[in-house]
Design a protein around this motif. Structure first.
Motif, PDB file in Angstrom:
ATOM      1  N   GLU A 197     -28.718 -18.173  56.846  1.00 14.63           N
ATOM      2  CA  GLU A 197     -27.852 -18.348  55.732  1.00 14.63           C
ATOM      3  C   GLU A 197     -28.358 -19.568  54.848  1.00 14.63           C
ATOM      4  N   ASP A 198     -28.899 -20.765  55.410  1.00 16.28           N
ATOM      5  CA  ASP A 198     -29.573 -21.887  54.464  1.00 16.28           C
ATOM      6  C   ASP A 198     -31.092 -21.621  54.034  1.00 16.28           C
ATOM      7  N   PHE A 199     -31.646 -20.842  54.831  1.00 22.64           N
ATOM      8  CA  PHE A 199     -33.364 -20.890  54.414  1.00 22.64           C
ATOM      9  C   PHE A 199     -33.770 -19.603  54.161  1.00 22.64           C
ATOM     10  N   GLY A 200     -33.003 -18.408  54.356  1.00 25.55           N
ATOM     11  CA  GLY A 200     -33.454 -17.261  54.285  1.00 25.55           C
ATOM     12  C   GLY A 200     -34.735 -17.082  55.207  1.00 25.55           C
ATOM     13  N   ASN A 201     -35.786 -16.495  54.680  1.00 27.09           N
ATOM     14  CA  ASN A 201     -37.007 -16.158  55.435  1.00 27.09           C
ATOM     15  C   ASN A 201     -38.199 -17.394  55.316  1.00 27.09           C
ATOM     16  N   LYS A 202     -37.701 -18.204  54.712  1.00 29.24           N
ATOM     17  CA  LYS A 202     -38.606 -19.795  54.808  1.00 29.24           C
ATOM     18  C   LYS A 202     -38.853 -20.359  55.950  1.00 29.24           C
ATOM     19  N   VAL A 203     -37.917 -20.220  57.015  1.00 30.74           N
ATOM     20  CA  VAL A 203     -38.142 -20.380  58.186  1.00 30.74           C
ATOM     21  C   VAL A 203     -38.914 -19.333  58.964  1.00 30.74           C
ATOM     22  N   LYS A 204     -40.087 -19.335  59.646  1.00 31.56           N
ATOM     23  CA  LYS A 204     -40.894 -18.260  59.988  1.00 31.56           C
ATOM     24  C   LYS A 204     -40.288 -17.600  61.153  1.00 31.56           C
ATOM     25  N   TYR A 205     -39.677 -18.679  62.092  1.00 30.73           N
ATOM     26  CA  TYR A 205     -39.339 -17.975  63.294  1.00 30.73           C
ATOM     27  C   TYR A 205     -38.031 -18.787  63.902  1.00 30.73           C
ATOM     28  N   TYR A 259     -47.616 -31.911  72.814  1.00 30.50           N
ATOM     29  CA  TYR A 259     -47.052 -32.955  71.936  1.00 30.50           C
ATOM     30  C   TYR A 259     -45.670 -32.571  71.799  1.00 30.50           C
ATOM     31  N   PRO A 260     -44.833 -33.821  71.372  1.00 28.40           N
ATOM     32  CA  PRO A 260     -43.640 -33.811  71.109  1.00 28.40           C
ATOM     33  C   PRO A 260     -42.852 -33.140  70.012  1.00 28.40           C
ATOM     34  N   ILE A 261     -41.751 -32.745  69.794  1.00 27.55           N
ATOM     35  CA  ILE A 261     -41.087 -32.135  68.671  1.00 27.55           C
ATOM     36  C   ILE A 261     -40.332 -33.075  67.907  1.00 27.55           C
ATOM     37  N   ALA A 262     -40.724 -32.929  66.486  1.00 27.97           N
ATOM     38  CA  ALA A 262     -39.944 -33.568  65.566  1.00 27.97           C
ATOM     39  C   ALA A 262     -38.671 -32.587  65.108  1.00 27.97           C
ATOM     40  N   ALA A 263     -37.424 -33.022  65.184  1.00 26.66           N
ATOM     41  CA  ALA A 263     -36.437 -31.919  64.862  1.00 26.66           C
ATOM     42  C   ALA A 263     -35.349 -32.317  64.270  1.00 26.66           C
ATOM     43  N   PRO A 264     -34.884 -32.343  62.765  1.00 27.89           N
ATOM     44  CA  PRO A 264     -33.742 -32.678  62.469  1.00 27.89           C
ATOM     45  C   PRO A 264     -32.858 -31.538  62.505  1.00 27.89           C
ATOM     46  N   SER A 265     -31.564 -31.857  62.065  1.00 27.12           N
ATOM     47  CA  SER A 265     -30.739 -30.330  62.279  1.00 27.12           C
ATOM     48  C   SER A 265     -31.224 -29.419  61.258  1.00 27.12           C
ATOM     49  N   ALA A 266     -31.172 -28.137  61.343  1.00 23.71           N
ATOM     50  CA  ALA A 266     -31.647 -27.195  60.805  1.00 23.71           C
ATOM     51  C   ALA A 266     -30.781 -26.660  59.486  1.00 23.71           C
ATOM     52  N   ASN A 267     -30.474 -27.699  58.722  1.00 25.59           N
ATOM     53  CA  ASN A 267     -29.603 -27.302  57.831  1.00 25.59           C
ATOM     54  C   ASN A 267     -30.376 -27.836  56.246  1.00 25.59           C
ATOM     55  N   ILE A 268     -29.804 -27.440  55.105  1.00 23.31           N
ATOM     56  CA  ILE A 268     -30.215 -28.374  53.827  1.00 23.31           C
ATOM     57  C   ILE A 268     -29.646 -29.551  53.848  1.00 23.31           C
ATOM     58  N   LYS A 310     -25.774 -31.070  53.871  1.00 24.33           N
ATOM     59  CA  LYS A 310     -24.788 -29.922  54.121  1.00 24.33           C
ATOM     60  C   LYS A 310     -24.479 -29.706  55.512  1.00 24.33           C
ATOM     61  N   VAL A 311     -23.793 -28.842  56.060  1.00 23.94           N
ATOM     62  CA  VAL A 311     -23.267 -28.871  57.377  1.00 23.94           C
ATOM     63  C   VAL A 311     -24.431 -28.159  58.432  1.00 23.94           C
ATOM     64  N   SER A 312     -24.378 -28.599  59.533  1.00 26.10           N
ATOM     65  CA  SER A 312     -25.426 -28.401  60.385  1.00 26.10           C
ATOM     66  C   SER A 312     -25.233 -26.796  60.966  1.00 26.10           C
ATOM     67  N   ALA A 313     -26.400 -26.248  61.591  1.00 23.57           N
ATOM     68  CA  ALA A 313     -26.318 -25.054  62.132  1.00 23.57           C
ATOM     69  C   ALA A 313     -26.114 -24.842  63.546  1.00 23.57           C
ATOM     70  N   VAL A 314     -25.002 -24.032  63.952  1.00 27.69           N
ATOM     71  CA  VAL A 314     -24.953 -24.097  65.314  1.00 27.69           C
ATOM     72  C   VAL A 314     -25.257 -22.614  65.937  1.00 27.69           C
ATOM     73  N   GLN A 315     -25.504 -21.773  65.145  1.00 27.25           N
ATOM     74  CA  GLN A 315     -26.180 -20.664  65.719  1.00 27.25           C
ATOM     75  C   GLN A 315     -27.360 -20.136  64.861  1.00 27.25           C
ATOM     76  N   SER A 316     -28.168 -19.096  65.419  1.00 22.62           N
ATOM     77  CA  SER A 316     -29.391 -18.633  64.670  1.00 22.62           C
ATOM     78  C   SER A 316     -28.803 -18.224  63.327  1.00 22.62           C
ATOM     79  N   SER A 317     -27.934 -17.627  62.844  1.00 21.02           N
ATOM     80  CA  SER A 317     -27.724 -17.005  61.771  1.00 21.02           C
ATOM     81  C   SER A 317     -27.251 -17.936  60.590  1.00 21.02           C
ATOM     82  N   ASP A 318     -26.925 -19.191  61.012  1.00 18.26           N
ATOM     83  CA  ASP A 318     -26.739 -20.044  60.118  1.00 18.26           C
ATOM     84  C   ASP A 318     -27.827 -20.660  59.574  1.00 18.26           C
ATOM     85  N   ILE A 319     -28.914 -20.702  60.143  1.00 21.89           N
ATOM     86  CA  ILE A 319     -30.044 -21.162  59.934  1.00 21.89           C
ATOM     87  C   ILE A 319     -30.873 -20.046  58.592  1.00 21.89           C
TER      88      ILE A 319
END
Ligand code: AMP
Ligand code: MG
Length: 310
Positions: free
Chosen positions: A153-161, A130-139, A142-151
């Motif tokens: 910072e925004d989502f804590g452990n709400k993003v599982k992986y 299946y294809p992947i729906a993916a908006p920028s990984a930020n709230i 707000k400012v978009s994420a350009v490294q995994s630590s930014d994600i």
């Protein structure tokens, strides 16, 4: 290589089970979910606090996969051959029998599609049916994420992986072009418009109008660092962060550089992390010197104008 394979396997497992995960692309990190699954896509909107009226970009591995969901045309083929995989998103008509979730498109009959270039994400896409729906990984807004630590910072452990693919090479979102009728640019991005015009052998209209809501994500308030930002500033006070396009000999502690020598690609790559860094250092406001409005400087200025509407 082996480690990547096990990471990709893990990522696939989460996606197969309708979870959202962070994925690396050459533009910015995406918050990814199965584009054929209503439940998976619902989670993206919830996590990002994104209005349901704002559709998502869908990511494909190949044109063969895309043909299942969209109608292709000549302009698309020309641009695809030259620029994909890469930082360009095409808006095309959806096929009637497409399996794309209605949540992705806000029930509209068109779809924004992209072929990302990041090797790890491409390997993952190849593994999926299946294809992947993916908006920028930020709230949202707000400012978009350009490294995994930014994600994190925004989502804590709400993003599982998060599939970590290092820092994004381009660092700003894709250029969006609507190809359903006369080609129109809906968002400035990582691919310069002059390059697109060259391939299509014509001038292309820029149609970035939040009132018309063709591309609802182009609202005035967006890419906000969470503190006031002013543009075209020649002098600042020491308690205000000052963003400069190239390094200065007379360095001051509040100076933040987008590039060493004024290179616009390097500046683009560093823009979002620079905004995050300043906010995290506790500054209460940002001043930015004049950025040349040429090539990717146009995209930088577009983001700064929106960031300044805080
Ligand atoms: P992001 O959510 O940061 O990845 O940005 C995606 C952008 O693509 C937003 O500005 C959306 O409004 C825009 N977009 C997504 N799908 C469509 C579409 N079908 N037509 C026009 N714009 C779209
Ligand atoms: Mg975004």
């Amino acid at each position: 290589m082996k480690t990547y394979q096990s990471k990709i396997k893990k990522a696939k497992n989460y996606l197969d089970n309708h979870y959202c995960i962070g994925v690396p692309t050459e533009t910015v990190y995406g918050l990814a979910a199965n584009a054929y699954s209503n439940n998976a896509v619902k989670n993206i909107y919830k996590l990002k606090k994104r209005p349901k009226s704002n559709p998502l970009i869908v990511h494909y591995h190949s044109i063969k996969d895309l043909k299942k969901d969209c109608l292709l045309n000549d302009s698309f083929i020309k641009l695809y051959k030259k620029f994909s995989p890469g930082p360009i998103t095409y808006v095309l008509d959806l096929k009637r029998n497409s399996k794309i979730s209605k949540m992705v498109t806000n029930k509209k009959s068109n779809l924004a599609v992209r072929f990302p270039k990041h090797k790890i994400f491409r390997k993952l896409l190849k593994e999926l049916d299946y294809p992947i729906a993916a908006p920028s990984a930020n709230i949202s807004t707000k400012v978009s994420a350009v490294q995994s630590s930014d994600i994190v910072e925004d989502f804590g452990n709400k993003v599982k992986y998060i599939l970590d693919g290092g820092q994004c090479k381009i660092g700003i979102e894709s250029t969006i072009i609507d190809l359903r009728d006369k080609p129109k640019i809906l968002r400035l991005g990582g691919l310069e418009i002059s390059k697109i015009e060259k391939v299509l052998s014509k001038k292309i209209k820029i149609s970035i109008n939040p009132k018309k809501k063709i591309s609802p994500g182009q609202s005035k308030i967006h890419y906000s660092p969470g503190i006031p930002l002013k543009m075209n500033i020649k002098k600042t006070k020491i308690d205000e962060a000052y963003i400069l396009i190239k390094k200065r000999k007379n360095h001051l502690s509040n100076y933040f550089y987008l590039s060493k020598k004024g290179d616009l690609n390097e500046a683009t790559k560093n823009l979002y992390s620079c905004l995050r860094k300043i906010k995290n250092k506790g500054y209460k406001s940002i001043a930015v010197e004049k950025i040349p409005n040429v090539a990717l400087g146009k995209t930088i200025n577009d983001r700064l104008i929106r960031a300044s509407k805080f």
